[in-house]
Write an enzyme that holds these catalytic residues in place. Sequence first.
Site, PDB file in Angstrom:
ATOM      1  CD  GLU A 181      -2.669   1.315   0.001  1.00 14.76           C
ATOM      2  OE1 GLU A 181      -3.369   0.378  -0.405  1.00 14.76           O
ATOM      3  OE2 GLU A 181      -2.568   2.394  -0.619  1.00 14.76           O
ATOM      4  CB  CYS A 215       5.363   4.652   6.657  1.00 14.91           C
ATOM      5  SG  CYS A 215       3.744   3.879   6.772  1.00 14.91           S
TER       6      CYS A 215
HETATM    7  N1  LIG Z   1      -0.247   4.130   7.952  1.00 14.72           N
HETATM    8  C1  LIG Z   1       0.214   4.350   6.733  1.00 14.72           C
HETATM    9  O1  LIG Z   1       0.258   5.483   6.262  1.00 14.72           O
HETATM   10  C2  LIG Z   1       0.681   3.205   5.884  1.00 14.72           C
HETATM   11  C3  LIG Z   1       0.842   3.410   4.500  1.00 14.72           C
HETATM   12  C4  LIG Z   1       1.277   2.352   3.717  1.00 14.72           C
HETATM   13  C5  LIG Z   1       1.569   1.129   4.302  1.00 14.72           C
HETATM   14  N2  LIG Z   1       1.426   0.971   5.642  1.00 14.72           N
HETATM   15  C6  LIG Z   1       1.698  -0.353   6.225  1.00 14.72           C
HETATM   16  O2  LIG Z   1       0.468  -1.012   6.431  1.00 14.72           O
HETATM   17  C7  LIG Z   1       0.525  -1.789   7.641  1.00 14.72           C
HETATM   18  C8  LIG Z   1      -0.570  -1.336   8.592  1.00 14.72           C
HETATM   19  O3  LIG Z   1      -0.298  -0.002   8.965  1.00 14.72           O
HETATM   20  P1  LIG Z   1      -1.363   0.864   9.773  1.00 14.72           P
HETATM   21  O4  LIG Z   1      -0.773   2.222   9.910  1.00 14.72           O
HETATM   22  O5  LIG Z   1      -2.687   0.692   9.170  1.00 14.72           O
HETATM   23  O6  LIG Z   1      -1.312   0.113  11.193  1.00 14.72           O
HETATM   24  P2  LIG Z   1      -2.277   0.321  12.443  1.00 14.72           P
HETATM   25  O7  LIG Z   1      -1.438   0.073  13.642  1.00 14.72           O
HETATM   26  O8  LIG Z   1      -2.993   1.626  12.307  1.00 14.72           O
HETATM   27  O9  LIG Z   1      -3.346  -0.837  12.287  1.00 14.72           O
HETATM   28  C9  LIG Z   1      -3.073  -2.196  12.429  1.00 14.72           C
HETATM   29  C10 LIG Z   1      -4.314  -2.872  12.965  1.00 14.72           C
HETATM   30  O10 LIG Z   1      -4.129  -4.290  12.925  1.00 14.72           O
HETATM   31  C11 LIG Z   1      -4.746  -4.845  14.085  1.00 14.72           C
HETATM   32  N3  LIG Z   1      -4.232  -6.204  14.288  1.00 14.72           N
HETATM   33  C12 LIG Z   1      -3.044  -6.609  14.780  1.00 14.72           C
HETATM   34  N4  LIG Z   1      -2.968  -7.949  14.761  1.00 14.72           N
HETATM   35  C13 LIG Z   1      -4.132  -8.414  14.211  1.00 14.72           C
HETATM   36  C14 LIG Z   1      -4.659  -9.694  13.900  1.00 14.72           C
HETATM   37  N5  LIG Z   1      -3.964 -10.805  14.144  1.00 14.72           N
HETATM   38  N6  LIG Z   1      -5.882  -9.770  13.352  1.00 14.72           N
HETATM   39  C15 LIG Z   1      -6.597  -8.659  13.090  1.00 14.72           C
HETATM   40  N7  LIG Z   1      -6.156  -7.408  13.378  1.00 14.72           N
HETATM   41  C16 LIG Z   1      -4.946  -7.299  13.922  1.00 14.72           C
HETATM   42  C17 LIG Z   1      -4.418  -3.848  15.179  1.00 14.72           C
HETATM   43  O11 LIG Z   1      -5.276  -4.009  16.274  1.00 14.72           O
HETATM   44  C18 LIG Z   1      -4.616  -2.534  14.426  1.00 14.72           C
HETATM   45  O12 LIG Z   1      -5.953  -2.085  14.533  1.00 14.72           O
HETATM   46  C19 LIG Z   1       1.937  -1.620   8.186  1.00 14.72           C
HETATM   47  O13 LIG Z   1       2.740  -2.658   7.714  1.00 14.72           O
HETATM   48  C20 LIG Z   1       2.377  -0.298   7.571  1.00 14.72           C
HETATM   49  O14 LIG Z   1       3.771  -0.224   7.436  1.00 14.72           O
HETATM   50  C21 LIG Z   1       0.965   1.972   6.443  1.00 14.72           C
END
Ligand SMILES: NC(=O)c1ccc[n+]([C@@H]2O[C@H](COP(=O)([O-])OP(=O)(O)OC[C@H]3O[C@@H](n4cnc5c(N)ncnc54)[C@H](O)[C@@H]3O)[C@@H](O)[C@H]2O)c1
Length: 437
Positions: free
Chosen positions: A145, A256
Site C-alpha cells: 500500500e 512508515c
Molecule cells: N499508515 C500508513 O500510512 C501506511 C501506508 C502504507 C503502508 N502501511 C503499512 O500497512 C501496515 C498497517 O499499517 P497501519 O498504519 O494501518 O497500522 P495500524 O497500527 O494503524 O493498524 C493495524 C491494525 O491491525 C490490528 N491487528 C493486529 N494484529 C491483528 C490480527 N492478528 N488480526 C486482526 N487485526 C490485527 C491492530 O489491532 C490494528 O488495529 C503496516 O505494515 C504499515 O507499514 C501503512
Amino acid sequence: MSAERETIGVVGVGWVGLVTAACFAELGHPVIARDILPEKVEALSRGEITIHEPGLEELLKRNAERLTFTTEMSELLERARLLFACVDTPPTHSGDADLSRVRTVVEELPADGEHVLVMKSTVPAGTGHSIRRDRPGLAYVSCPEFLKEGTAVEDFLHPDRVVIGADPGDEAAADAVARLYEPLEGGVVRTDVASAEMIKLASNAFLATKISFVNEIANVCEKVGADVAEVARGMGLDQRIGSSFLRAGIGYGGSCFPKDVSALKMLAGNSGYHFQLLGAVIEVNELQKRRVVQKLQKHLGSLAGKRVALLGLAFKPQTDDMREASSLVLAARLEGEGAEVVAYDPVAVGAARGLLGGVEFSDSPLAALEGADAAILVTEWQEFAELDWASAAQRMAHPLLIDGRNFLDAKHLRDAGFEYEGIGRAVEDTVATSTSE
Ligand SMILES: NC(=O)c1ccc[n+]([C@@H]2O[C@H](COP(=O)([O-])OP(=O)(O)OC[C@H]3O[C@@H](n4cnc5c(N)ncnc54)[C@H](O)[C@@H]3O)[C@@H](O)[C@H]2O)c1
C-alpha cells in the site's frame, strides 16, 4: 469494465485496513473487516470512526450496508476468499520489522487452496517466499500500500500505481486482485513477490532520502546565505528531480518512513550488504530535530525555565497519528534542557496525552502562545497560516518563532513583530524572486 462484486476480507482495521475496507466498499464490494481489538470493532460497528482521516467518515457512512466489522476470523474465512492483511509491522529493538502480527494472521488461515492472502502490510523482501514455503497450500499475493495519511482515501482511489506481485502458481490469485483495481485509473505493475516487496521499501527509502538530502542542503544554505526554499524551487523544476519531498524542515516522522528505512537497512545488513546511504539518511533526520533546539538556544541562551510552545503535534497535518512524530523528540529535548513545554494541535491532543507526560496542552494556538518565550511550528496545519500573528506576538513574553516546516510567510511574521527563523532560510528578509511556474 467494472470488476465483479466479490466479498473482500480485511485483516487489521488501522489506517490502511479501514481505508482499504471503505474504498473497496465504495467500489461496490461487500467487505468484512476483522480486528483483534473488540473496542475498535464495536465502535466501527456503531458507525463511529476511530481515526482522523479526511473523507473517510463520509465513505464509511455512505457504504455502511456493505461493511461488516468483526473480531472473528472464522466469519472472514466463511465469507471471503481474498484476505487483505493490513496488520501493523512496527520496528523491533533491532530495527528490523516485527512480523509477529503477520505470522499470527498466517497461522489462522487454512492452506486449503481456496483462500488468498493478499499482503498489504509493509514487509521485508523475502517475507512472501517464507510464508509460501511454510504454507504451500496458501495462495499469496503481495499488494503493498502506498497511501499517505491525510490524503489516504484520495490516494487509494486515485493511485499513482498499484503493485501486484505473485510467483508462479499464484497468477490466478493475482488476476483476481488486479480485477479489483480495474475501476481505478492507476497503472498496475505486475511483478514477482520479492520485487513487489522491494518496490515498497525502496520507494519509502527514496522519499526519506530526498527529505534528508534537502535538509542537508538547508543546513549548508544557512552557512552560505542561500535560501533553501529558492534552491528547492529551482531544483524541483528539473523534471528529473521533481518538486515533491523537497521541503526542508525538521525531518520525517510517522509510522512508515522511520521504520521502513530502518527495516531496509537491516534487511540489507542481514543479507550481507552494508547500505551506507540509509545510515546517513537516518542520522541526518535525527540530528535535524535537534538543530531546532540549538536555534532556540542561539536566541534565548539557556532554555532552563523558558516556556516554549509547540504548534502542532501530529507527525503531519490532516492526521491525528502521533507515531514517530517529531514533536515527541522535540518535547523531550526541550524538557531535557529544563524548558516548560506547552502544546496545541487541532486533532492530535487525544493521541498525544499519554505520550507527552510533562507537556501542558492548550485548546487554541493563542492560548499556547500566551506568555511563551518562543514557539516552534512543528506541524503545518492550515490554521497556523491564518492565525492573527500580530495578536500572538503581543501575547508572548518573547515573540520568537522557529518555523520547523518553512510554512509561514517570513515577512508577514516579521511585520507582526516576530523574530522569525525557518530551516535553511535567510535569517533576515530576502528579496523574493519568482519564476513562471
Ligand atoms: N499508515 C500508513 O500510512 C501506511 C501506508 C502504507 C503502508 N502501511 C503499512 O500497512 C501496515 C498497517 O499499517 P497501519 O498504519 O494501518 O497500522 P495500524 O497500527 O494503524 O493498524 C493495524 C491494525 O491491525 C490490528 N491487528 C493486529 N494484529 C491483528 C490480527 N492478528 N488480526 C486482526 N487485526 C490485527 C491492530 O489491532 C490494528 O488495529 C503496516 O505494515 C504499515 O507499514 C501503512
